[in-house]
Design a protein around this motif. Sequence first.
Motif, PDB file in Angstrom:
ATOM      1  N   LEU A 171      69.358 -37.334  15.061  1.00  0.00           N
ATOM      2  CA  LEU A 171      70.462 -36.456  14.703  1.00  0.00           C
ATOM      3  C   LEU A 171      71.843 -36.937  15.106  1.00  0.00           C
ATOM      4  CD1 LEU A 171      68.979 -32.898  15.397  1.00  0.00           C
ATOM      5  CD2 LEU A 171      69.240 -34.075  13.220  1.00  0.00           C
ATOM      6  N   SER A 172      71.947 -38.075  15.756  1.00  0.00           N
ATOM      7  CA  SER A 172      73.268 -38.500  16.230  1.00  0.00           C
ATOM      8  C   SER A 172      74.285 -38.591  15.113  1.00  0.00           C
ATOM      9  CB  SER A 172      73.171 -39.865  16.938  1.00  0.00           C
ATOM     10  OG  SER A 172      72.860 -39.683  18.289  1.00  0.00           O
ATOM     11  N   THR A 173      73.921 -39.260  14.024  1.00  0.00           N
ATOM     12  CA  THR A 173      74.876 -39.410  12.938  1.00  0.00           C
ATOM     13  C   THR A 173      75.230 -38.070  12.325  1.00  0.00           C
ATOM     14  OG1 THR A 173      73.843 -41.536  12.457  1.00  0.00           O
ATOM     15  CG2 THR A 173      75.333 -40.646  10.809  1.00  0.00           C
ATOM     16  N   SER A 174      74.219 -37.245  12.152  1.00  0.00           N
ATOM     17  CA  SER A 174      74.465 -35.929  11.557  1.00  0.00           C
ATOM     18  C   SER A 174      75.421 -35.115  12.416  1.00  0.00           C
ATOM     19  CB  SER A 174      73.150 -35.165  11.432  1.00  0.00           C
ATOM     20  OG  SER A 174      72.199 -35.947  10.754  1.00  0.00           O
ATOM     21  N   ILE A 175      75.149 -35.079  13.705  1.00  0.00           N
ATOM     22  CA  ILE A 175      75.982 -34.279  14.599  1.00  0.00           C
ATOM     23  C   ILE A 175      77.412 -34.798  14.596  1.00  0.00           C
ATOM     24  CG2 ILE A 175      76.383 -33.741  17.031  1.00  0.00           C
ATOM     25  CD1 ILE A 175      73.296 -33.638  17.323  1.00  0.00           C
ATOM     26  N   SER A 176      77.526 -36.098  14.723  1.00  0.00           N
ATOM     27  CA  SER A 176      78.855 -36.695  14.735  1.00  0.00           C
ATOM     28  C   SER A 176      79.628 -36.353  13.479  1.00  0.00           C
ATOM     29  CB  SER A 176      78.707 -38.217  14.884  1.00  0.00           C
ATOM     30  OG  SER A 176      79.922 -38.843  14.687  1.00  0.00           O
ATOM     31  N   ASP A 177      78.952 -36.444  12.355  1.00  0.00           N
ATOM     32  CA  ASP A 177      79.593 -36.143  11.082  1.00  0.00           C
ATOM     33  C   ASP A 177      80.010 -34.684  10.992  1.00  0.00           C
ATOM     34  OD1 ASP A 177      78.795 -36.427   7.601  1.00  0.00           O
ATOM     35  OD2 ASP A 177      80.419 -37.359   8.728  1.00  0.00           O
ATOM     36  N   PHE A 178      79.095 -33.838  11.345  1.00  0.00           N
ATOM     37  CA  PHE A 178      79.364 -32.399  11.287  1.00  0.00           C
ATOM     38  C   PHE A 178      80.571 -32.036  12.124  1.00  0.00           C
ATOM     39  CE2 PHE A 178      78.106 -28.050  10.633  1.00  0.00           C
ATOM     40  CZ  PHE A 178      78.418 -27.383  11.793  1.00  0.00           C
ATOM     41  N   MET A 179      80.738 -32.719  13.238  1.00  0.00           N
ATOM     42  CA  MET A 179      81.800 -32.361  14.176  1.00  0.00           C
ATOM     43  C   MET A 179      83.184 -32.860  13.785  1.00  0.00           C
ATOM     44  SD  MET A 179      80.332 -30.571  16.448  1.00  0.00           S
ATOM     45  CE  MET A 179      78.764 -30.281  17.255  1.00  0.00           C
ATOM     46  N   TYR A 180      83.235 -33.828  12.913  1.00  0.00           N
ATOM     47  CA  TYR A 180      84.530 -34.464  12.670  1.00  0.00           C
ATOM     48  C   TYR A 180      85.623 -33.494  12.240  1.00  0.00           C
ATOM     49  CZ  TYR A 180      84.387 -39.457  13.436  1.00  0.00           C
ATOM     50  OH  TYR A 180      84.379 -40.684  14.013  1.00  0.00           O
ATOM     51  N   GLU A 181      85.264 -32.567  11.338  1.00  0.00           N
ATOM     52  CA  GLU A 181      86.294 -31.637  10.868  1.00  0.00           C
ATOM     53  C   GLU A 181      86.371 -30.368  11.703  1.00  0.00           C
ATOM     54  OE1 GLU A 181      85.312 -34.401   7.760  1.00  0.00           O
ATOM     55  OE2 GLU A 181      83.987 -32.765   8.447  1.00  0.00           O
ATOM     56  N   ARG A 182      85.460 -30.216  12.613  1.00  0.00           N
ATOM     57  CA  ARG A 182      85.388 -28.936  13.306  1.00  0.00           C
ATOM     58  C   ARG A 182      85.864 -28.970  14.749  1.00  0.00           C
ATOM     59  NH1 ARG A 182      81.288 -28.983   9.526  1.00  0.00           N
ATOM     60  NH2 ARG A 182      80.853 -26.989   8.517  1.00  0.00           N
ATOM     61  N   VAL A 183      85.793 -30.125  15.346  1.00  0.00           N
ATOM     62  CA  VAL A 183      86.096 -30.198  16.771  1.00  0.00           C
ATOM     63  C   VAL A 183      87.094 -31.325  17.005  1.00  0.00           C
ATOM     64  CG1 VAL A 183      85.135 -30.672  19.046  1.00  0.00           C
ATOM     65  CG2 VAL A 183      83.847 -29.314  17.414  1.00  0.00           C
ATOM     66  N   GLY A 184      88.103 -31.028  17.807  1.00  0.00           N
ATOM     67  CA  GLY A 184      89.108 -32.052  18.088  1.00  0.00           C
ATOM     68  C   GLY A 184      88.510 -33.251  18.796  1.00  0.00           C
ATOM     69  N   ARG A 185      87.648 -33.009  19.736  1.00  0.00           N
ATOM     70  CA  ARG A 185      87.096 -34.086  20.527  1.00  0.00           C
ATOM     71  C   ARG A 185      85.649 -33.765  20.868  1.00  0.00           C
ATOM     72  NH1 ARG A 185      90.345 -36.131  25.797  1.00  0.00           N
ATOM     73  NH2 ARG A 185      91.634 -37.044  24.192  1.00  0.00           N
ATOM     74  N   LEU A 186      84.785 -34.751  20.721  1.00  0.00           N
ATOM     75  CA  LEU A 186      83.369 -34.541  20.957  1.00  0.00           C
ATOM     76  C   LEU A 186      82.849 -35.471  22.045  1.00  0.00           C
ATOM     77  CD1 LEU A 186      80.620 -33.259  20.026  1.00  0.00           C
ATOM     78  CD2 LEU A 186      80.379 -35.260  18.560  1.00  0.00           C
ATOM     79  N   ILE A 187      82.123 -34.918  22.944  1.00  0.00           N
ATOM     80  CA  ILE A 187      81.478 -35.700  23.996  1.00  0.00           C
ATOM     81  C   ILE A 187      79.989 -35.391  23.961  1.00  0.00           C
ATOM     82  CG2 ILE A 187      81.313 -36.101  26.480  1.00  0.00           C
ATOM     83  CD1 ILE A 187      84.208 -35.390  26.737  1.00  0.00           C
ATOM     84  N   VAL A 188      79.182 -36.418  23.820  1.00  0.00           N
ATOM     85  CA  VAL A 188      77.742 -36.227  23.708  1.00  0.00           C
ATOM     86  C   VAL A 188      77.036 -36.826  24.916  1.00  0.00           C
ATOM     87  CG1 VAL A 188      75.670 -36.740  22.384  1.00  0.00           C
ATOM     88  CG2 VAL A 188      77.818 -36.206  21.208  1.00  0.00           C
ATOM     89  N   HIS A 189      76.307 -35.987  25.605  1.00  0.00           N
ATOM     90  CA  HIS A 189      75.475 -36.428  26.717  1.00  0.00           C
ATOM     91  C   HIS A 189      74.040 -36.442  26.236  1.00  0.00           C
ATOM     92  CE1 HIS A 189      78.590 -34.740  29.798  1.00  0.00           C
ATOM     93  NE2 HIS A 189      79.057 -35.714  29.039  1.00  0.00           N
TER      94      HIS A 189
END
Lengths: 322, 322
Positions: free
Chosen positions: B112-130
Amino acid sequence: MAIADLPFDLSSLTVFLAVCDNGSMAAAARALKVTQPAISQTIADLENRLGTTLFDRNVRPLALTPSGTVLRQYAQGMLAEVRLVATGIQKMRLGRVPQLRMGVVDSLARALSTSISDFMYERVGRLIVHAGLTETHATALLTRQIDCVIGVDEMEDVSGLERWPLFEEPYLLLYPEQETPPRDTQELRDFLGRQPFIRFSQRSRTGAEIERFLRRLRIDVPFQQEFDLPYGVYATCRNRGVAITTPLCLYEAGYTQDCGLLCHPLPAPAFHRRLTLVVRRREFGRFPLDLALFLREQLKQEVMPALGTLFPAFVQQMRVLN
Amino acid sequence: MAIADLPFDLSSLTVFLAVCDNGSMAAAARALKVTQPAISQTIADLENRLGTTLFDRNVRPLALTPSGTVLRQYAQGMLAEVRLVATGIQKMRLGRVPQLRMGVVDSLARALSTSISDFMYERVGRLIVHAGLTETHATALLTRQIDCVIGVDEMEDVSGLERWPLFEEPYLLLYPEQETPPRDTQELRDFLGRQPFIRFSQRSRTGAEIERFLRRLRIDVPFQQEFDLPYGVYATCRNRGVAITTPLCLYEAGYTQDCGLLCHPLPAPAFHRRLTLVVRRREFGRFPLDLALFLREQLKQEVMPALGTLFPAFVQQMRVLN
DNA sequence: GAGACAGTATAAATTTTTCTTATAATGCGC
DNA sequence: GCGCATTATAAGAAAAATTTATACTGTCTC
């Protein structure tokens, strides 16, 4: 004590948890074999120091406030850690443990997992492998939670350890193939400012090294996304963005040359990542030396050829150390 | 205070660190603006409580003993955590933070990494994944170190959170193809006792669930090796050994049907792993619902077909939840 | 090797903090 | 409304921490 300007002390936490667990201050006092005003005043002092109330006094039994709930979660862990540390310090004199626990940097997890596991079968009764972040491995190593570390050596200052350098590789720029890579620092600054910068977690040594490198070049990049694992960084760049990473990290992530991303040397002074095997001194006889030699051999025979195929332009900058 | 039978308190740690940092008790006293005997007596008390000396008084400047070195490493972290907790508790009243930090269970990192990253691009200013272990995510979630978790739900007891079930899959037995799989519990016990058992780290929820399952069946298996990551478990089994794992973990590890390992249902009552999205209640508006719907869609469209191909015998036991 | 100086340990005195006693105010069930 | 349990708070007592005073020890210089 006038010495420590601390937000709370551990005995206050113990009292706080007793109230949480017993449902009232009176019951907590009975459980701890002290009087109720001692509990009441301790809680009041704790609240005063933290600047927030922890219990709702208007209901019976006492209800935790949201802040109280948070503190409760943390208090258990902190008190447990304190006891663990005290116990660990005493156990330090009792000698070695009958198993081997190792921490392995995430970018070597795939490259070397099978090799390490195989190597260990005849040599160690029981093996426990902690992959991923190596930031806390110095402490874990010294407190005997793990016995050796394979990763970026953060422990230059720490004595009592033996180090075997294993591998050195360059950091590089990963970018979309339709872009033109930067040729100097100024271009690098523009380049990184123009596209989403995907970085490694600041919790990792790799992430921290890259950050320091950029700071040294006076490059202040607002990052877009941050990932713990090499795969997360790679996968996101395939979608959108650029990153600074290493050949091993890309190998770990499954990089292929037709993925739409190219690698380019960083237009800056040599910037390398070095991986090291670290163990506590004099605890495992010949074993660390044997392991280091084995790992170097694996890196030379298995990993270097694969990296050379994937990253021909960087072969000269990668080497197995000794 | 007679209440807490603690091995040390935080003010002692502060004093201890001041001595370490300043190189002598006299200098530490000057730095902390107290007298030297206060320092000397505090250190003596600390040593007495811990049952070990922390400094070698026979040299100047004072040298740390090995125990002292260990305590020093821990002391920094503990005091930092205390301040972090106090600060975090106060910040709880200041509202939300401007970025999203998520914890993702390791077996979904690749899927799901790519999916999550993609989904977040327009929704969140900054994303940090642990990525990785989710054991400590409950606390991190409640203390706002992370904002949502995708993993095995360990937080049934915790209120103030919203949960969206995502996916359910069976645990299964992974074994070499030349072996005969067990048909009942007794055969499973013999089977696991005959070969090296490779298990998931007990630090992970998955590892803990498997261990509890075996305990419930009164199966006490001495494990041979233990790994944090799905790949470590899989790679070692390819070499030697058996494991209890899940389709997603194998998918994550890169399992192929020609790898020499087969999968077999566990001869026991249904034993499943359930993955859930968890966020703090009422903090992100519609976003959690959108994310849950998106993740379910990705699991249905991308992950389920791939799992169905790899593990046809288990298709009926895997489902996207809603 | 001796002397000077800085640092450490320790006892006693003093100060500060924590706990207890006493009591008033409040929540809650009947 | 009453009774009981709980919480808050003030004052006093006890315990813990710090200071003052002083003896002992390590190390450097001559």
